[in-house]
Design a protein around this motif. Structure first.
Motif, PDB file in Angstrom:
ATOM      1  N   GLY A  25     -29.559 -17.410 -10.328  1.00  0.00           N
ATOM      2  CA  GLY A  25     -31.021 -16.624 -10.375  1.00  0.00           C
ATOM      3  C   GLY A  25     -31.283 -16.461 -11.774  1.00  0.00           C
ATOM      4  O   GLY A  25     -31.108 -16.957 -12.924  1.00  0.00           O
ATOM      5  N   ALA A  26     -32.045 -15.591 -12.145  1.00  0.00           N
ATOM      6  CA  ALA A  26     -32.946 -15.302 -13.551  1.00  0.00           C
ATOM      7  C   ALA A  26     -32.125 -14.345 -14.155  1.00  0.00           C
ATOM      8  O   ALA A  26     -30.931 -13.851 -13.758  1.00  0.00           O
ATOM      9  CB  ALA A  26     -34.033 -14.599 -13.028  1.00  0.00           C
ATOM     10  N   SER A  27     -32.221 -14.146 -15.443  1.00  0.00           N
ATOM     11  CA  SER A  27     -31.399 -13.689 -16.369  1.00  0.00           C
ATOM     12  C   SER A  27     -31.873 -12.143 -16.734  1.00  0.00           C
ATOM     13  O   SER A  27     -33.011 -11.887 -16.790  1.00  0.00           O
ATOM     14  CB  SER A  27     -31.042 -14.456 -17.883  1.00  0.00           C
ATOM     15  OG  SER A  27     -30.330 -13.542 -18.739  1.00  0.00           O
ATOM     16  N   TRP A  47     -26.559 -15.807 -11.936  1.00  0.00           N
ATOM     17  CA  TRP A  47     -25.210 -15.467 -11.156  1.00  0.00           C
ATOM     18  C   TRP A  47     -24.756 -16.866 -10.389  1.00  0.00           C
ATOM     19  O   TRP A  47     -25.728 -17.843 -10.295  1.00  0.00           O
ATOM     20  CB  TRP A  47     -25.472 -14.773 -10.208  1.00  0.00           C
ATOM     21  CG  TRP A  47     -26.376 -14.697  -8.890  1.00  0.00           C
ATOM     22  CD1 TRP A  47     -27.624 -14.909  -9.076  1.00  0.00           C
ATOM     23  CD2 TRP A  47     -25.783 -15.181  -7.913  1.00  0.00           C
ATOM     24  NE1 TRP A  47     -27.958 -15.296  -7.596  1.00  0.00           N
ATOM     25  CE2 TRP A  47     -26.991 -15.173  -6.843  1.00  0.00           C
ATOM     26  CE3 TRP A  47     -24.599 -15.131  -6.954  1.00  0.00           C
ATOM     27  CZ2 TRP A  47     -26.937 -15.499  -5.473  1.00  0.00           C
ATOM     28  CZ3 TRP A  47     -24.470 -15.420  -5.825  1.00  0.00           C
ATOM     29  CH2 TRP A  47     -25.815 -15.432  -4.885  1.00  0.00           C
ATOM     30  N   GLN A  48     -23.604 -16.881  -9.902  1.00  0.00           N
ATOM     31  CA  GLN A  48     -23.017 -17.828  -8.973  1.00  0.00           C
ATOM     32  C   GLN A  48     -21.971 -17.369  -8.048  1.00  0.00           C
ATOM     33  O   GLN A  48     -21.457 -16.446  -7.965  1.00  0.00           O
ATOM     34  CB  GLN A  48     -22.276 -19.008  -9.937  1.00  0.00           C
ATOM     35  CG  GLN A  48     -23.039 -19.833 -11.041  1.00  0.00           C
ATOM     36  CD  GLN A  48     -21.769 -20.637 -11.489  1.00  0.00           C
ATOM     37  OE1 GLN A  48     -20.824 -20.723 -11.685  1.00  0.00           O
ATOM     38  NE2 GLN A  48     -22.706 -21.647 -12.289  1.00  0.00           N
ATOM     39  N   TRP A  49     -21.797 -18.191  -7.101  1.00  0.00           N
ATOM     40  CA  TRP A  49     -20.763 -17.775  -5.839  1.00  0.00           C
ATOM     41  C   TRP A  49     -20.138 -19.194  -5.587  1.00  0.00           C
ATOM     42  O   TRP A  49     -20.726 -20.162  -5.525  1.00  0.00           O
ATOM     43  CB  TRP A  49     -21.228 -17.043  -4.742  1.00  0.00           C
ATOM     44  CG  TRP A  49     -22.186 -17.600  -3.881  1.00  0.00           C
ATOM     45  CD1 TRP A  49     -23.538 -18.145  -4.209  1.00  0.00           C
ATOM     46  CD2 TRP A  49     -22.015 -18.224  -2.545  1.00  0.00           C
ATOM     47  NE1 TRP A  49     -24.019 -18.887  -2.953  1.00  0.00           N
ATOM     48  CE2 TRP A  49     -22.982 -18.755  -1.841  1.00  0.00           C
ATOM     49  CE3 TRP A  49     -20.855 -17.985  -1.681  1.00  0.00           C
ATOM     50  CZ2 TRP A  49     -23.385 -19.313  -0.593  1.00  0.00           C
ATOM     51  CZ3 TRP A  49     -20.789 -18.537  -0.535  1.00  0.00           C
ATOM     52  CH2 TRP A  49     -21.999 -19.009   0.143  1.00  0.00           C
ATOM     53  N   TRP A  50     -18.913 -18.935  -5.452  1.00  0.00           N
ATOM     54  CA  TRP A  50     -18.083 -20.248  -5.148  1.00  0.00           C
ATOM     55  C   TRP A  50     -17.037 -19.837  -4.044  1.00  0.00           C
ATOM     56  O   TRP A  50     -16.471 -18.571  -3.939  1.00  0.00           O
ATOM     57  CB  TRP A  50     -17.129 -20.572  -6.336  1.00  0.00           C
ATOM     58  CG  TRP A  50     -18.132 -21.027  -7.289  1.00  0.00           C
ATOM     59  CD1 TRP A  50     -18.585 -20.482  -8.268  1.00  0.00           C
ATOM     60  CD2 TRP A  50     -18.553 -22.548  -7.559  1.00  0.00           C
ATOM     61  NE1 TRP A  50     -19.343 -21.166  -9.449  1.00  0.00           N
ATOM     62  CE2 TRP A  50     -19.493 -22.341  -8.699  1.00  0.00           C
ATOM     63  CE3 TRP A  50     -18.451 -23.698  -7.099  1.00  0.00           C
ATOM     64  CZ2 TRP A  50     -20.041 -23.513  -9.270  1.00  0.00           C
ATOM     65  CZ3 TRP A  50     -19.153 -24.743  -7.316  1.00  0.00           C
ATOM     66  CH2 TRP A  50     -19.921 -24.819  -8.579  1.00  0.00           C
ATOM     67  N   VAL A  51     -16.669 -20.753  -2.976  1.00  0.00           N
ATOM     68  CA  VAL A  51     -15.503 -20.552  -2.287  1.00  0.00           C
ATOM     69  C   VAL A  51     -14.464 -21.262  -2.420  1.00  0.00           C
ATOM     70  O   VAL A  51     -14.784 -22.415  -2.916  1.00  0.00           O
ATOM     71  CB  VAL A  51     -16.097 -20.628  -0.709  1.00  0.00           C
ATOM     72  CG1 VAL A  51     -17.226 -19.402  -0.768  1.00  0.00           C
ATOM     73  CG2 VAL A  51     -16.747 -21.815  -0.440  1.00  0.00           C
ATOM     74  N   ASN A  52     -13.258 -21.213  -1.886  1.00  0.00           N
ATOM     75  CA  ASN A  52     -11.885 -21.966  -1.984  1.00  0.00           C
ATOM     76  C   ASN A  52     -11.648 -22.610  -3.054  1.00  0.00           C
ATOM     77  O   ASN A  52     -11.606 -23.754  -3.232  1.00  0.00           O
ATOM     78  CB  ASN A  52     -12.548 -23.200  -0.831  1.00  0.00           C
ATOM     79  CG  ASN A  52     -12.851 -22.660   0.608  1.00  0.00           C
ATOM     80  OD1 ASN A  52     -12.203 -21.633   0.942  1.00  0.00           O
ATOM     81  ND2 ASN A  52     -13.733 -23.455   1.365  1.00  0.00           N
ATOM     82  N   SER A  60     -20.026 -19.160 -18.772  1.00  0.00           N
ATOM     83  CA  SER A  60     -19.940 -18.068 -19.567  1.00  0.00           C
ATOM     84  C   SER A  60     -20.242 -16.738 -18.596  1.00  0.00           C
ATOM     85  O   SER A  60     -21.093 -15.829 -18.946  1.00  0.00           O
ATOM     86  CB  SER A  60     -21.176 -18.126 -20.532  1.00  0.00           C
ATOM     87  OG  SER A  60     -21.032 -18.945 -21.655  1.00  0.00           O
ATOM     88  N   GLY A  61     -19.524 -16.667 -17.575  1.00  0.00           N
ATOM     89  CA  GLY A  61     -19.555 -15.796 -16.606  1.00  0.00           C
ATOM     90  C   GLY A  61     -18.752 -14.401 -16.706  1.00  0.00           C
ATOM     91  O   GLY A  61     -17.732 -14.247 -17.601  1.00  0.00           O
ATOM     92  N   ARG A  62     -18.836 -13.457 -15.830  1.00  0.00           N
ATOM     93  CA  ARG A  62     -18.138 -12.373 -15.596  1.00  0.00           C
ATOM     94  C   ARG A  62     -17.929 -12.373 -14.246  1.00  0.00           C
ATOM     95  O   ARG A  62     -18.945 -12.057 -13.376  1.00  0.00           O
ATOM     96  CB  ARG A  62     -18.792 -11.161 -16.167  1.00  0.00           C
ATOM     97  CG  ARG A  62     -17.962  -9.811 -15.921  1.00  0.00           C
ATOM     98  CD  ARG A  62     -18.770  -8.774 -16.717  1.00  0.00           C
ATOM     99  NE  ARG A  62     -20.295  -8.597 -17.162  1.00  0.00           N
ATOM    100  CZ  ARG A  62     -20.921  -8.241 -16.196  1.00  0.00           C
ATOM    101  NH1 ARG A  62     -20.681  -7.399 -15.132  1.00  0.00           N
ATOM    102  NH2 ARG A  62     -22.341  -8.142 -16.307  1.00  0.00           N
ATOM    103  N   VAL A  63     -16.655 -12.164 -13.505  1.00  0.00           N
ATOM    104  CA  VAL A  63     -16.219 -12.079 -12.177  1.00  0.00           C
ATOM    105  C   VAL A  63     -16.444 -10.611 -11.873  1.00  0.00           C
ATOM    106  O   VAL A  63     -16.215  -9.663 -12.400  1.00  0.00           O
ATOM    107  CB  VAL A  63     -15.094 -12.462 -12.287  1.00  0.00           C
ATOM    108  CG1 VAL A  63     -14.448 -12.148 -10.443  1.00  0.00           C
ATOM    109  CG2 VAL A  63     -14.635 -13.656 -12.302  1.00  0.00           C
ATOM    110  N   VAL A 119     -21.599 -12.927 -12.607  1.00  0.00           N
ATOM    111  CA  VAL A 119     -22.761 -13.084 -13.202  1.00  0.00           C
ATOM    112  C   VAL A 119     -22.696 -13.567 -14.687  1.00  0.00           C
ATOM    113  O   VAL A 119     -21.362 -13.459 -15.154  1.00  0.00           O
ATOM    114  CB  VAL A 119     -23.428 -11.298 -13.034  1.00  0.00           C
ATOM    115  CG1 VAL A 119     -23.663 -11.021 -11.692  1.00  0.00           C
ATOM    116  CG2 VAL A 119     -22.367 -10.499 -13.817  1.00  0.00           C
ATOM    117  N   ARG A 120     -23.713 -13.918 -15.112  1.00  0.00           N
ATOM    118  CA  ARG A 120     -23.736 -14.436 -16.644  1.00  0.00           C
ATOM    119  C   ARG A 120     -23.341 -13.336 -17.632  1.00  0.00           C
ATOM    120  O   ARG A 120     -23.976 -12.110 -17.582  1.00  0.00           O
ATOM    121  CB  ARG A 120     -24.864 -15.193 -16.840  1.00  0.00           C
ATOM    122  CG  ARG A 120     -25.058 -15.825 -18.293  1.00  0.00           C
ATOM    123  CD  ARG A 120     -25.889 -16.973 -18.593  1.00  0.00           C
ATOM    124  NE  ARG A 120     -25.499 -18.115 -17.899  1.00  0.00           N
ATOM    125  CZ  ARG A 120     -26.275 -19.051 -17.280  1.00  0.00           C
ATOM    126  NH1 ARG A 120     -27.414 -18.920 -17.469  1.00  0.00           N
ATOM    127  NH2 ARG A 120     -25.766 -20.320 -16.952  1.00  0.00           N
TER     128      ARG A 120
END
Length: 643
Positions: A24-26, A202-207, A221-224, A240-241
């Protein structure tokens, strides 16, 4: 805003083979937790509890004036769920106008409750209530007024179906969980519109493997903000970034062996959990994974970062002993609060409790500092060797008794030369440790317990073993500082029978500063454009009281013998910084305490024998000493600004 209504529960057997991605946007860090608390780093009270019942959760929420932000079902015991919960104080940046939590709900019941409460979900937890029957625990907040958001939720779906929903709605995930029915895996999710103040890259990942999580966080350059473990040990996560205005200190960690170890980790770093996941590991033990965000003010963050240069391991984790720092303006606010309520051994800094108890007895008129005082001296050697010896009760016989000090001199020696003999003399005088612990309780020292004679460093004379479980003197930097503030403002000790005056006279009063602290004063004066003469005058007018402590001792091996060597360093007291008010010299008074405890070392430095050097121990001790002076830097700057 229009709320997207609950989606029907849809089950799909479709398996996803590849990771999914959304962006998405920052934007910036959130200033309130009206959406979620995942990206808010304003300091607040927080709590994590594990293995608790529904009734216990309700009681803890009331006690803490808190609200739930996450609920996880650990399992079913006697037909009722046990929970791991995360809560924050429901005030300030974390306050919401209304919130609710439930468990044992069907998916349809969750939808009904959302409708009747005009609410939206912040956490949805599917769990097996027995026999493959899926029920839900949920935390929801009012979706009206300032907390109203466009949002969506799903359960019983595949990752592909989640991706489809996100693509069509423009939402971003704030919650993602998996559950199983037999061997089939399903997902639940909660999302909010990724627009306006809620917009984030942001991102989401599985497995994902742990290595893949690390790699993807680094490359983005993310933060869980969400970390969900699958049965096979892989992870689904949301990030998220963490750059620009959205950047903050943060950590994540796998496999905590207990809730208390997770809490200790967070407190030592000055961070707050934003996600906690509980699961049964392959060895049958319960483990916890968590993601954390900064929960400190500017001064505490600076101290955390300063101590972290030495006391964080190569992975950035606080695994090198215990470190704490605390600074509070007397009658005012707390300036530095790093891990301030963690119980730890502090060696001789806790002699302040012996002094406080004695002076409270004097103030009450039940003791007199000019009366006779008995202590025992049974070791030959130098004064240093004798005063530093571990008191051995079996050698407290008439032939070793000394009565050359009155009580006042005995207390002075206890504090000025840190005499373990006279410290033990106060314990004998009052009949053991119980009276001192009663004073700790009466004066609100909630983290303090005296269990052994100072100087013995975990040694148990009864068993002949190293026994920190039963021979650790517990206290905290908050408790140590509280004693000094309570004496200064007369809330813990009156001056009846000159008790307060005598306490301060015994507590190593001094005027002026060390070379190391003067160097900090000089740096801050230069930064403010103040002259060297001002810096010198400022340092010359600083006033201090206090007591330090130091141990080189050992933790036990498997047989209770001396095993892992450790060092302990501590200090607590009062510092008065000079200020100018209309050109007139006045003071700001602060209570302080700091410590490192159970810091593992391969050897000990022997200052008396230059040939015996231990650079590792010296490095840790030096880092502690430097941090002790850095504790005051921000307040020195503020005081110098008045000159």
């Amino acid at each position: 805003m229009k709320t997207i209504l609950p989606r029907l529960l849809v089950r799909s057997a479709l398996a996803i083979a590849l990771s999914t991605f959304a962006l998405g946007a920052s934007a910036a860090l959130d200033t309130t937790a009206r959406t979620t608390d995942h990206s808010v780093n304003a300091p607040t009270g927080w709590w994590v509890y594990n293995g608790v019942t529904s009734a216990q959760v309700s009681s803890l929420l009331t006690t803490n004036s808190a609200r739930l932000t996450q609920i996880h079902v650990d399992g079913i015991v006697s037909g009722a769920p046990r929970f791991t919960v995360r809560m924050v104080r429901n005030s300030g940046a974390y306050a919401v106008p209304g919130w609710w939590w439930y468990h044992g709900m069907t998916f349809a019941q969750v939808g009904s409750l959302l409708s009747s409460n005009s609410a939206r979900l912040v956490d949805l937890e599917p769990y097996d209530a027995g026999g493959g029957t899926i029920r839900y625990a949920a935390v929801m907040v009012a979706n009206t007024g300032v907390t109203a958001r466009n949002w969506s939720y799903l359960s019983g779906v595949s990752a592909t179906q989640i991706a489809t929903n996100l693509a069509s709605s423009g939402h971003r995930l704030v919650d993602l969980d998996t559950y199983y029915v037999g061997t089939s895996k399903y997902y639940s999710m909660v999302a909010v519109a990724n627009t306006g103040t809620d917009a984030k890259a942001w991102q989401w990942w599985v497995n994902q493997s742990k290595a893949s999580v690390s790699s993807r966080v680094s490359s983005f350059s993310g933060r869980v903000v969400k970390l969900d473990r699958n049965r096979d040990g892989t992870y689904n996560f949301i990030q998220v970034r963490n750059t620009g205005a959205d950047a903050t200190a943060w950590w994540y960690q796998y496999g905590f062996s207990s809730g208390s170890s997770l809490i200790n980790y967070a407190n030592q770093l000055g961070v707050r959990p934003v996600d906690v996941h509980s699961y049964i590991y392959t060895d049958g033990t319960r483990r916890y994974d968590a993601a954390f965000i900064d929960n400190t003010n500017t001064s505490t963050r600076r101290m955390r970062n300063y101590m972290g240069q030495t006391f964080l391991d190569s992975s950035g984790n606080p695994s090198i002993g215990i470190f704490e720092a605390y600074l509070k303006q007397v009658g005012g606010s707390v300036k530095v609060d790093l891990n301030s309520r963690r119980r730890a051994e502090t060696a001789s800094a806790l002699k302040t409790l012996h002094l406080l108890h004695s002076m409270r007895r004097v103030a009450a008129g039940t003791d007199n500092i000019l009366t006779a005082f008995t202590y025992y001296d049974y070791r030959t050697g130098t004064l240093t060797e004798r005063k530093n010896a571990c008191p051995d009760p079996s050698k407290e016989v008439p032939a070793n008794a000394r009565v050359d000090y009155n009580f006042e001199k005995g207390l002075d020696q206890m504090m000025s030369i840190s005499d373990n003999r006279t410290t033990r003399g106060t314990v004998i005088r009052y009949g053991g440790f119980a009276p001192f612990n009663a004073t700790a309780t009466a004066t609100g020292l909630t983290g303090t317990t005296l269990r052994h004679n100072i100087g013995c460093g975990y040694y148990n004379f009864t068993t002949g073993k190293v026994d920190p479980t039963n021979r650790r003197n517990d206290t905290t930097v908050a408790d140590l500082a509280r004693m000094y503030e309570g004496v200064w403002n007369s809330t813990l000790l009156s001056n009846t029978n000159s008790a307060r005056t005598e306490f301060l006279e015994s507590a190593n009063p001094g005027t002026g500063v060390s070379t190391a602290l003067q160097a900090i004063i000089n740096q801050e004066a230069t930064a403010l454009g103040k002259s060297a003469a001002v810096a010198s005058a400022f340092g010359a007018n600083v006033q201090t009281w206090g007591k330090g402590g130091s141990y080189n001792t050992s933790l036990p091996d498997a047989n209770g013998n001396a095993g892992q060597r450790v060092i302990i360093r501590s200090g607590a007291g009062l510092i008065r910084l000079p200020i100018k008010v209309s050109g007139v010299l006045q003071y700001r008074t602060y209570s302080f305490a700091r410590l490192i405890s159970d810091v593992k070392v391969p050897c000990w430095e022997n200052g008396d024998t230059p040939a015996i050097d231990c650079p590792v121990a010296t490095n840790y001790a030096t880092a502690y000493s430097n941090a002790a002076n850095e504790l005051y830097r921000d307040e020195i700057r503020s005081a110098l600004a008045t000159w």
